[in-house]
Design an enzyme around this catalytic site. Structure first.
Site, PDB file in Angstrom:
ATOM      1  N   VAL A 114       0.840  -1.193   0.000  1.00 33.07           N
ATOM      2  CA  VAL A 114       0.000   0.000   0.000  1.00 33.07           C
ATOM      3  C   VAL A 114       0.879   1.248   0.000  1.00 33.07           C
ATOM      4  O   VAL A 114       1.822   1.365   0.791  1.00 33.07           O
ATOM      5  CB  VAL A 114      -0.920   0.030   1.239  1.00 33.07           C
ATOM      6  CG1 VAL A 114      -1.815   1.273   1.213  1.00 33.07           C
ATOM      7  CG2 VAL A 114      -1.772  -1.234   1.305  1.00 33.07           C
ATOM      8  N   CYS A 115       0.562   2.179  -0.890  1.00 27.78           N
ATOM      9  CA  CYS A 115       1.265   3.459  -0.938  1.00 27.78           C
ATOM     10  C   CYS A 115       0.402   4.503  -0.225  1.00 27.78           C
ATOM     11  O   CYS A 115      -0.572   5.005  -0.778  1.00 27.78           O
ATOM     12  CB  CYS A 115       1.520   3.870  -2.385  1.00 27.78           C
ATOM     13  SG  CYS A 115       2.493   5.380  -2.536  1.00 27.78           S
ATOM     14  N   LEU A 116       0.748   4.783   1.014  1.00 27.51           N
ATOM     15  CA  LEU A 116      -0.005   5.739   1.832  1.00 27.51           C
ATOM     16  C   LEU A 116       1.001   6.530   2.652  1.00 27.51           C
ATOM     17  O   LEU A 116       1.829   5.958   3.363  1.00 27.51           O
ATOM     18  CB  LEU A 116      -0.990   5.002   2.751  1.00 27.51           C
ATOM     19  CG  LEU A 116      -1.920   5.860   3.595  1.00 27.51           C
ATOM     20  CD1 LEU A 116      -2.884   6.659   2.724  1.00 27.51           C
ATOM     21  CD2 LEU A 116      -2.708   4.986   4.573  1.00 27.51           C
TER      22      LEU A 116
END
Length: 208
Positions: A114-116
């Site tokens: 996840v890119c957060l």
């Protein structure tokens, strides 16, 4: 003598449990990370579309799952499951979060990474689990093509939102989506990969 042997066995079992991390009651001293996490979970204020569960039991707080069911946007009607692994030094490091549902999304790759921002450079100890969950929820409400992990999905979202919408729907219904890219960069690669999705993220809304 028999009582002394029994007492020795009890103490030995308690010592082993403590060493193995299986102790209960007064022998299971919680770490600062566990205490902080328990506070975070007690104070959770989740959207109605988000639920928390503890697959290993509620006494195993450092490992839990969050299910997100977006009510609008491209992913309306879908069901997406995330696993959280919280480090012992939390909140000085953020949890490790993976998406267990295979999803066509610019900010989530096919391995569930996840890119957060709050899971990376913007994490601060004053933030909490609630912050992360809201961040994940917003990824489905407002997917971001400017900070992608799935470059193909990001480019389609940027250049052809209607095709992106169609691809999302296909993926959520368990269909296949043609993916022109391999890996995490273009590198002039125009090979077509067909990505198969399972209907774990069930699309209950025909307009999604």
């Amino acid at each position: 003598m028999e009582k002394m042997i029994k007492l020795f066995k009890v103490k030995e079992k308690q010592r082993e449990d403590t060493e193995n991390g299986n102790a209960r009651g007064p022998y299971n001293k919680q770490t600062a990370g566990e205490l902080r996490l328990r506070k975070d979970i007690t104070e959770l204020n989740l959207p109605r579309s988000c639920t928390i569960s503890f697959p290993d039991g509620k006494d195993k707080l450092m490992s839990f799952e969050i299910k997100i069911q977006p009510g609008g946007g491209y992913y309306a009607g879908g069901k997406f499951l995330f696993s959280f692994q919280v480090p012992s030094i939390y909140p000085h490091e953020p949890p490790k979060v993976k998406c267990k549902t295979k999803v066509y999304h610019p900010n989530i790759d096919l391995e569930g990474n996840v890119c957060l921002n709050v899971l990376r450079e913007d994490w601060k100890p004053v933030l909490n689990i609630n912050t992360i969950i809201y961040g994940l929820y917003l990824l489905f409400e407002e997917p971001n093509h400017e900070d992608p992990l799935n470059l193909e999905a990001a480019s389609v979202l940027r250049d052809n939102p209607q095709l992106f919408k169609s691809n999302v729907k296909k993926a959520m219904l368990g269909g296949t989506v043609a993916n022109k890219l391999s890996g995490r960069s273009f590198h002039g690669n125009h090979h077509i990969n067909v990505i198969n999705f399972s209907p774990q993220a069930k699309c209950e809304n025909e307009s999604c």
